[in-house]
Design a protein around this motif. Structure first.
Motif, PDB file in Angstrom:
ATOM      1  N   ALA A 171      -7.062   4.957  -7.207  1.00 54.72           N
ATOM      2  CA  ALA A 171      -7.846   4.217  -6.447  1.00 54.72           C
ATOM      3  C   ALA A 171      -8.554   3.014  -7.075  1.00 54.72           C
ATOM      4  CB  ALA A 171      -8.797   4.747  -5.495  1.00 54.72           C
ATOM      5  N   THR A 219       2.146   5.728  -6.254  1.00 57.68           N
ATOM      6  CA  THR A 219       1.427   5.952  -7.326  1.00 57.68           C
ATOM      7  C   THR A 219       0.491   7.246  -7.335  1.00 57.68           C
ATOM      8  OG1 THR A 219       1.336   3.538  -7.909  1.00 57.68           O
ATOM      9  CG2 THR A 219      -0.047   4.998  -9.286  1.00 57.68           C
ATOM     10  N   GLN A 220      -0.122   7.590  -6.124  1.00 56.31           N
ATOM     11  CA  GLN A 220      -0.776   8.627  -6.211  1.00 56.31           C
ATOM     12  C   GLN A 220      -0.126   9.878  -6.170  1.00 56.31           C
ATOM     13  OE1 GLN A 220      -4.171   8.126  -3.153  1.00 56.31           O
ATOM     14  NE2 GLN A 220      -3.367  10.285  -2.393  1.00 56.31           N
ATOM     15  N   THR A 242      -6.036   0.408  -8.411  1.00 58.81           N
ATOM     16  CA  THR A 242      -5.454  -0.190  -7.308  1.00 58.81           C
ATOM     17  C   THR A 242      -6.741  -1.367  -6.703  1.00 58.81           C
ATOM     18  OG1 THR A 242      -5.633   1.608  -5.915  1.00 58.81           O
ATOM     19  CG2 THR A 242      -3.434   1.089  -6.875  1.00 58.81           C
ATOM     20  N   ASP A 273       0.947  -1.158   0.052  1.00 59.60           N
ATOM     21  CA  ASP A 273      -0.212  -0.128  -0.020  1.00 59.60           C
ATOM     22  C   ASP A 273       0.880   1.295  -0.008  1.00 59.60           C
ATOM     23  OD1 ASP A 273      -2.428  -1.041   0.097  1.00 59.60           O
ATOM     24  OD2 ASP A 273      -2.467  -1.503   2.033  1.00 59.60           O
ATOM     25  N   SER A 331      -0.018   1.894  -3.804  1.00 59.64           N
ATOM     26  CA  SER A 331      -0.870   2.933  -4.122  1.00 59.64           C
ATOM     27  C   SER A 331      -0.627   4.295  -3.620  1.00 59.64           C
ATOM     28  CB  SER A 331      -2.261   2.580  -2.997  1.00 59.64           C
ATOM     29  OG  SER A 331      -2.678   1.463  -3.586  1.00 59.64           O
ATOM     30  N   ARG A 367      -5.689   1.487   4.226  1.00 56.67           N
ATOM     31  CA  ARG A 367      -5.069   2.050   2.969  1.00 56.67           C
ATOM     32  C   ARG A 367      -4.680   3.407   2.962  1.00 56.67           C
ATOM     33  NH1 ARG A 367      -9.433  -1.263   0.500  1.00 56.67           N
ATOM     34  NH2 ARG A 367      -8.532  -3.435   0.189  1.00 56.67           N
TER      35      ARG A 367
END
Length: 618
Positions: free
Chosen positions: A318, A95-96, A321, A88, A92, A150
């Motif tokens: 989101a 990447t975010q 993922t 996470d 995530s 998350r």
């Protein structure tokens, strides 16, 4: 000299008073403590009441709060924890940050700003407000859910990202006149050497030093050593041309596996909280209201566009993922703002010459307004219809077979589960209904048959056989739901005994007024047993313990009678030993009827022994 010291003391008092007034008020409004500090700083700063003329002087001291904040974050970054959350955090989360940072950087570049300025402005806004997001999730009980975990992982990555971003700001700073590329590479080499030296000292020297100080049993020296580590690491990084915050963070990470980690965190926490609040107040003082007033169209447009672009990026990441649509919307609404680290990054960029004062003021105002809008965005998200519940393996009340001579239990949470054990062990047939599909599925794993149904609906009560039940046990955990179920039962099935779980004394009074046959406050018995066990542990004789327990119960009975509910309430509250024994009920006491002499004596004794006004009723 005395007058000058008195003026300094006035400034300290003003800062403390502003924070003490503003922060609780903003927290009460659901806007968070960060906005409270910002508003307090704005009120007492040069663009408010003008107690301070130079906000930079406050920020210079308050930057130590950010330094200590990053040290505490570093203490939480144990390599083992980072590895366990790597999916996470570095999936995530990274990447975010990359996607949202790229979108916002492109937006700034398309608006005509230089690429370095666009990048720093974008990355500052990408870092969400950990304080605001965590507060909203904790208030809603979402921090422990899978979706909440998350979000916490992504916030962790964003907190971690401030360290390299501060280094990037230093590298992007314009080269001073007379400088050269070679001098910049020398600076980078010195910085890397400083980091390596700090890592070595933190890893192999600090733990033995703290062990030696702990053996000396001098608590104040441990606190001084903790401050020395933080400030020394910050000073070393500053001398090497890097950020003080980076040094503190690196020291925290190196000490994260130390056995003294919790002690260090406890020693630093009071200083961190006060100085970090002072930093936010300094940011509020630095907001140029006149400048914001002149540029309000740019600021409003910036807030709306930047929040929309960032929220869109969060939603797309989101969904990519494997998060559901509702979870993606929830994440976008909570994390669509800029955060407190934007102030740190923008202040560093302004000091390095990347931002002009006007740009810094506009970007800071945009971040502040985005933080203020976040609670409203989260509130708007609640207006969406709830997602359909997962009903796999859940059977409705239409599947209940017609039975007689049974008990009906409404609500099967932690209270109902304990209450049902003795009844089931006795072989009594219990029909159980609950409105939480997840709980029903979990109960099925332990062999309990629970039907789905809302006890506030008359058709559900009929389908559950309420009119044929020997008694109905209302064990729901929300007071308003319990009262509604009891009211419905007594109105539709007046001959069926109803026993209910009460939350506190006011709720017990409401249930008694609804003519419930028996109620028990959920913490009454456990609290009594706890206090009596404590007395026994302290060596009090068993006879004296029993007398004290009886006295507490009699005083509680007297207080219920004082509510104006008469002997009926008193009889319902009567408990013998550790067993709850309902007694024959009489009619409620009529207004104006005198209390019994025994009750008057108990009330007088309670008043003498309490000696002060009773607190929150239990």
């Amino acid at each position: 000299m005395a007058a000058e010291q008195g003026g300094d003391l006035v400034n300290v008092v003003v800062v403390l008073a502003a924070g003490v007034v503003a922060v609780p008020l903003f927290r009460r409004l659901g806007l968070g403590s960060v906005l409270g500090y910002l508003a307090a700083g704005l009120a007492v700063g040069p663009f408010g009441l003008r107690f301070f003329d130079d906000p930079q002087a406050v920020l210079h001291v308050a930057e130590l709060g950010v330094v200590m904040f990053l040290f505490v974050i570093g203490l939480e970054m144990q390599p083992s924890r980072l590895w366990g959350m790597r999916g996470d955090i570095f999936g995530s989360g990274l990447t975010q940050v990359v996607v949202c940072g790229g979108l916002l950087t492109g937006l700034g570049w398309l608006c005509g700003f230089p690429l370095p300025m666009s990048f720093v402005a974008a990355m500052g806004f990408v870092l969400s407000s950990t304080a605001i997001v965590m507060q909203i999730m904790e208030e809603r009980g979402e921090a422990g859910t899978l979706a909440g975990q998350r979000i916490v992982s992504i916030l962790l990555l964003e907190d971690l990202a401030i360290v390299p971003l501060l280094a990037v700001v230093a590298l992007l700073a314009p080269v001073p006149s007379g400088g050269s590329d070679a001098s910049q590479w020398v600076t980078v080499a010195i910085a890397l050497a400083a980091i390596a030296g700090l890592v070595a000292i933190s890893r192999w020297l600090l733990t033995p030093v703290f062990a030696m100080l702990a053996n000396a049993h001098a608590r104040e020296v441990m606190t001084a050593a903790a401050l020395l580590v933080v400030l020394g690491a910050a000073l070393a990084m500053q001398a090497a041309g890097l950020s003080m915050a980076m040094g503190a963070f690196a020291a925290g990470v190196m000490l994260s596996e130390s056995p003294f980690r919790r002690q260090l965190e406890a020693d630093i926490e009071p200083f961190r909280g006060i100085l970090l609040g002072l930093f936010f107040m300094g940011v509020g003082m630095s907001l140029d209201i006149a400048l914001v007033g002149r540029d309000w169209p740019v600021i409003v447009a910036g807030v709306l566009v930047m929040m929309a672009v960032k929220a869109s990026g969060i939603f797309v990441v989101a969904r990519l993922t494997c998060a559901g649509t509702r979870e993606a919307l929830h994440r976008a609404a909570l994390m669509g703002q800029g955060g407190e680290f934007a102030f740190v990054l923008y202040a560093a960029a302004a000091a390095a010459g990347l931002f002009e004062p006007r740009i810094n003021a506009v970007l800071t105002a945009i971040v502040v307004l985005s933080m203020a809008l976040t609670p409203l965005a989260a509130l708007a998200l609640q207006l969406l219809p709830p997602p359909p519940a997962n009903m796999d393996g859940v059977e409705g009340t239409d599947g209940i077979r017609e039975v007689r001579d049974h008990l009906l239990m409404v609500g099967f949470g932690r209270f109902g589960q304990v209450a049902a054990q003795a009844l089931l062990a006795r072989g009594i047939d219990i029909t159980i209904i609950d409105s939480d599909p997840e709980m029903i599925q979990a109960a099925a794993g332990f062999g309990f048959k629970v039907y789905y149904g809302d006890g506030r609906r008359l058709d559900v009560l009929h389908a559950s056989g309420a009119e044929r039940a020997r008694a109905v046990l209302v064990c729901t955990d929300r007071p308003e739901v319990t009262t509604a179920v009891v009211t419905m039962l007594k109105a539709e099935f007046p001959l069926v005994p109803v026993m209910a779980r009460a939350f506190d004394r006011p709720h017990a009074v409401a249930l008694i007024k609804a003519e419930v046959d028996f109620q028990i406050r959920e913490t009454l018995e456990s609290a009594l047993l706890f206090s009596m066990a404590t007395l026994r542990h302290l060596g009090v004789e068993e006879e004296a313990v029993a007398e004290l327990e009886d006295d507490v119960r009699r005083r509680d009975r007297a207080r219920l009678e004082l509510e104006g509910l008469g002997e009926r309430a008193a009889a319902m509250a009567l408990i013998h030993g550790n067993r709850m024994v309902p007694t024959p009920l009489t009619k409620p006491r009529q207004p104006g009827r005198a209390l019994s002499p025994e009750t008057v004596a108990v009330i007088a004794a309670a008043a003498r022994s309490d000696g002060r006004k009773e607190g929150h009723p239990v």
